[in-house]
Structures are given as structure tokens and as C-alpha cells.
Scaffold this motif. Sequence first.
Motif, short mmCIF file in Angstrom:
data_model
loop_
_atom_site.label_atom_id
_atom_site.label_comp_id
_atom_site.label_asym_id
_atom_site.label_seq_id
_atom_site.Cartn_x
_atom_site.Cartn_y
_atom_site.Cartn_z
N ALA A 162 22.01 101.99 75.77
CA ALA A 162 20.68 101.54 75.35
C ALA A 162 20.71 100.07 74.94
O ALA A 162 19.82 99.29 75.29
CB ALA A 162 20.17 102.40 74.20
N ASP A 163 21.73 99.67 74.20
CA ASP A 163 21.84 98.26 73.79
C ASP A 163 22.04 97.34 75.00
O ASP A 163 21.46 96.25 75.08
CB ASP A 163 23.01 98.08 72.82
CG ASP A 163 22.59 98.30 71.37
OD1 ASP A 163 21.42 98.64 71.14
OD2 ASP A 163 23.44 98.15 70.47
N ALA A 164 22.88 97.77 75.96
CA ALA A 164 23.11 96.96 77.16
C ALA A 164 21.81 96.80 77.95
O ALA A 164 21.50 95.70 78.45
CB ALA A 164 24.18 97.61 78.04
N TYR A 165 21.03 97.87 78.04
CA TYR A 165 19.75 97.77 78.75
C TYR A 165 18.78 96.86 78.01
O TYR A 165 18.07 96.05 78.63
CB TYR A 165 19.12 99.16 78.93
CG TYR A 165 17.68 99.07 79.37
CD1 TYR A 165 17.38 98.70 80.67
CD2 TYR A 165 16.64 99.29 78.47
CE1 TYR A 165 16.05 98.57 81.07
CE2 TYR A 165 15.33 99.17 78.86
CZ TYR A 165 15.03 98.80 80.16
OH TYR A 165 13.74 98.65 80.56
N GLN A 166 18.71 96.98 76.68
CA GLN A 166 17.79 96.13 75.92
C GLN A 166 18.11 94.66 76.11
O GLN A 166 17.20 93.82 76.20
CB GLN A 166 17.82 96.51 74.43
CG GLN A 166 17.25 97.87 74.09
CD GLN A 166 15.77 98.00 74.43
OE1 GLN A 166 15.07 97.02 74.59
NE2 GLN A 166 15.29 99.24 74.50
N LEU A 167 19.38 94.32 76.17
CA LEU A 167 19.75 92.92 76.43
C LEU A 167 19.31 92.51 77.83
O LEU A 167 18.72 91.43 78.02
CB LEU A 167 21.26 92.74 76.29
CG LEU A 167 21.78 91.33 76.58
CD1 LEU A 167 21.28 90.36 75.52
CD2 LEU A 167 23.30 91.30 76.63
N ALA A 168 19.59 93.35 78.83
CA ALA A 168 19.19 93.03 80.20
C ALA A 168 17.68 92.90 80.32
O ALA A 168 17.17 92.05 81.07
CB ALA A 168 19.70 94.13 81.15
N PHE A 169 16.95 93.71 79.59
CA PHE A 169 15.48 93.68 79.61
C PHE A 169 14.95 92.41 78.95
O PHE A 169 13.94 91.83 79.38
CB PHE A 169 14.94 94.92 78.90
CG PHE A 169 13.45 95.04 78.92
CD1 PHE A 169 12.79 95.44 80.07
CD2 PHE A 169 12.69 94.77 77.79
CE1 PHE A 169 11.40 95.56 80.09
CE2 PHE A 169 11.31 94.89 77.80
CZ PHE A 169 10.67 95.29 78.96
#
Length: 525
Positions: free
Chosen positions: A38-45
Motif C-alpha cells: 500500500a505504501d509503495a502504491y501511494q508513492l507511485a500514485f
Amino acid sequence: MNLLKSTGTIGGLTLVSRVFGFVRDILLARVLGAGVAADAYQLAFRLPNTFRRLFAEGAFSVAYVPMFSRKLHGEGGLPEAENFSRDVLSVFVPILLGFTALFLLIMPWFVLALASEFREVPGKFELAVELSRYAFPYLFFISLVSLLTGILNSMSRFGPGASAPILFNLTLISGILLGGYLRPPGGGDVIVVQVLAAFVSLSGLVQLIWLWWFVRREGISLKLRRPRFTGDVRELGRIILPATFGAGIYQVSQFIDTFFATRLPTGTLTHLAMADRLNQMPLGVIGIALGTAILPALSRHIVQNDESGARGLQGQAIELAMLLTLPAAAALAVCAGPLVDGFFVGGRFTPEDGRVTAAVLQMIVVGLPAYVLVKILIPGFFARKDTRTPVWTALAALIVNVILIVLLIGRYGIIGLVAAGAAAAWFNTFLLYAILSRRGHYRLQGAVARRIALQLLATGAMVVALLLVRSNIGFLLAGGTVAKLAAIAVLVGIGLAVYGAVAWVIGAVDREQIMMLLRRKPADA
């Protein structure tokens, strides 16, 4: 232009988008929780969206809309405005393609500079780089969407641009559902975030097709041709450069927040994103709607040397903004716990995640009125071709933000981080207003100031009512999801009723104008 009508169109469609955004983040929280993926996706987003606010909704929009509007309402009319847009598009597309390709190549180093702490968790850094590459092409598509939206807004066609984010959220909801379907039983979250990051870019293409159809419907044909740096394109560039720097300061602030957030415990980026989702409801519906509606209208007043009309429009926007924002901020602060529990807690999003997110939300909304006011005050500069002053005020606010983060984050963690941002937003608001006032462009009228004071009084009455109600529906708040949602409905309904009634009785709204609007026939609006 009727500001209330235009703001209602934009705000109403933005509200629908925010509802779908809620659905998106509810699904996201329950499917992924607040873990590594979830954290990796939030950064990518965050990466393409931060650049989107910098280029598409920031520098480009505020420079392009006044120029297109002047040409559209000038002697050349629609043909000249159309030709100008073709020249801009032909230069804009190669620049965007090159910028996107560059970042796809340097993404590992960019993510490393922003979130080096991710390397301490096995696989987290590599996943963040992969997802960022999937999501970053969204910037190319959404920047073109901004150009098309600027054309339509200048023609007072606010609906298509305001409805495009609905397609964005629907596409991401589809991505979450598809990723969840593809995840094997007992499997990890990687496949979910991979699909979702790819759907971020897909959503940009969907919005581009949507806006392109509406522009063609208005009789404007945009065709790519050999790039030409005409006088108008060069003038646009001269306006964009300082505006980019000014908008860039805001986005640098976002990157700074991300930099510090990645050094806090795992889940911090997700907690920030979920709290900001609730904060973005009034910010998007009120702030973005008013800011979008006011810029072309202010530009028309100023082209016609109607400074009195420009001041009146800005005063009307501020009064309307505070009428809606003050109670929204107070209600979010009082009801943060029930809102987060009802919408997000469940599945992989734990009650402890909910407690942290609610605390973050309570601090974020302290700055909500300031964020809205900034969006209303800045068009007062851009409509006068002054893109430099907001740069310096934003830079000053950025310095204040960094100083406060350094002072607060060690002791208060994530709460200190968002408190610094709220304080910096208020600092920027006061600077912008002071400069507009000193130059004689806008001063808060006595009648508007009086009604804002009464709005604060009505907000206080609403807070008292919400606290009383909340203390008497504890059995619903302690129940399951359905009971919590029922409690939220009760709180929202009573809050709206109390605030609306008190505001009307004590004169916190311009009752004469409201009654006049209600008596008008739709054709006369």
C-alpha cells in the motif's frame, strides 16, 4: 457569469467524483490495508499527480486560460483561439513525451532520492520503482486533458472537465476489483498494486478521449502540426515559467512531506492518503470549483477594465467559500473518528490504522479554510498577468513549512508533519491577501466580514450540536459497519440542519441574494 451557478455545476460534479473517490479508497483500504504494498502504491500514485498539479492544473492552466479567453472574446474570435490552441498543442505534445520518457528512465534514482528508507524493507524499493513506472504515463494524458478543459472552461462549458475525474475514479475502482480478483487465495498484494498502477495511466487515456469528444462537439478541431514557436506560444512560455516555479514550490512542499513521511513508520503514507481523501471532499467541491470558475470571469472583468466587478466577484467567492468551508472543517474535526471507522476500518485496515488516520484528519482540516482561500486569492494575480507574486508568497510559505516540520516531526511524528503544512497554508493566505489589499485590488468588505463572523457563530452552534449527538449515539458508533454508517448519516443530517437554520436566522448568508436566485427563472440565471 453567475458564480453560484458555475460553482454549483463544477462543485456538484466534483462531489460525485469525490463520492466515487470514497468508494475507491474504501476498497483500497480494505483490500490492501496500510502495509508495504500500500505504501509503495501511494508513492507511485503521488508522483504523476504531484507533477499534474504542477504542470496541468498549476502553471499551464493559469497561463493558458486567460490567453485563450482573451482571444476567444477578442476581434479574432473562435478561429484565432482555435489556431492558438493548435500551436500550443503542437509544442506541448513533444515536450510532454520527452519529459515522461526521461522520468521513466531515471525513476530508480528519483525514488531513491525521495524514499531511500524503503530499501530497509526487502522488496519495497523495487516495487515502488516498478509501480511508479506503470503510473507515470498518466501525466502525459492528464496534461492534454488540462488543455482541453481550459478551452471548454473559457467557453463557460464547465461540465465536461468537472466530470472527467468521475471517469478517473471509476477506472481505478475497476483496477482494484480486477487486482483483487487476480490475487490468488492467500497470496500477496503485489498483483493488486501492479494492476492498479497500470490503471492509473489507463484512466488518463479515458479522460483524454472524453474531453476530446466534447471539444470537437463545440466545433473546435485540434490537429497536430509541426511545432512553431509563434509570438503567442513564446508569450505563453514567458507566463508559464514563473508560474511553474510558483506552482513548483507547492509541489516541492508535497515532495518534502513525502520525504519526511517515508522516514516514519510503515503505513504513514497510507494514513496520510486516507485522511486527505476526507479532507479533499470540501477542498475539491468548494476550493477547486470556485478557483476554476473565478479565473476566466476575473480575466473578462480585467480585460474590460472593470476593477469594481472584479473586486465584487472575488468578495462573493470568499463569502461563499467560507459559508461552506468553515462548517465542513469543523464537522470533519469533530466527527473524524466515526468517519474513518465507518468508511475505512475493516479488512486489512485495522482499528489502530483508523485511530492514527482520524488524528491526522483532525489536524489537516485546521488548514482547510486556508487552502480554499489560497485557490480563490491566486486568480486575482494570474488574471492580471502577475505570476511572480504568488511565487514569492509560496516560497515564503515553503520555508515556514520546512522549519516547522523540522521543529515538530521529531516530537509529534505524523501529526507534526500535517500541522506544519496547515500553519504554512495560513501564512500564505495572509500574505496573498495583504498584497492584494495593499495594491487596491481587493479588500474585505464590511458586509462580507460581518457575514463571515456570523458563519463562525453558526459553526460553533453546529459543533455543540454534533458533540451532544455524538455522546448519545455511542451504541451505533460501537456497532458494525452498517450501524457506524447510520451514525454518520445522523451526524451529517443534524449538522447540516443546525448550521443551515442558525446561519439563515442570524444572517450569516446573503438572504436577499438567495431569495432572488430562487425567484429567477432558469433562463435568466
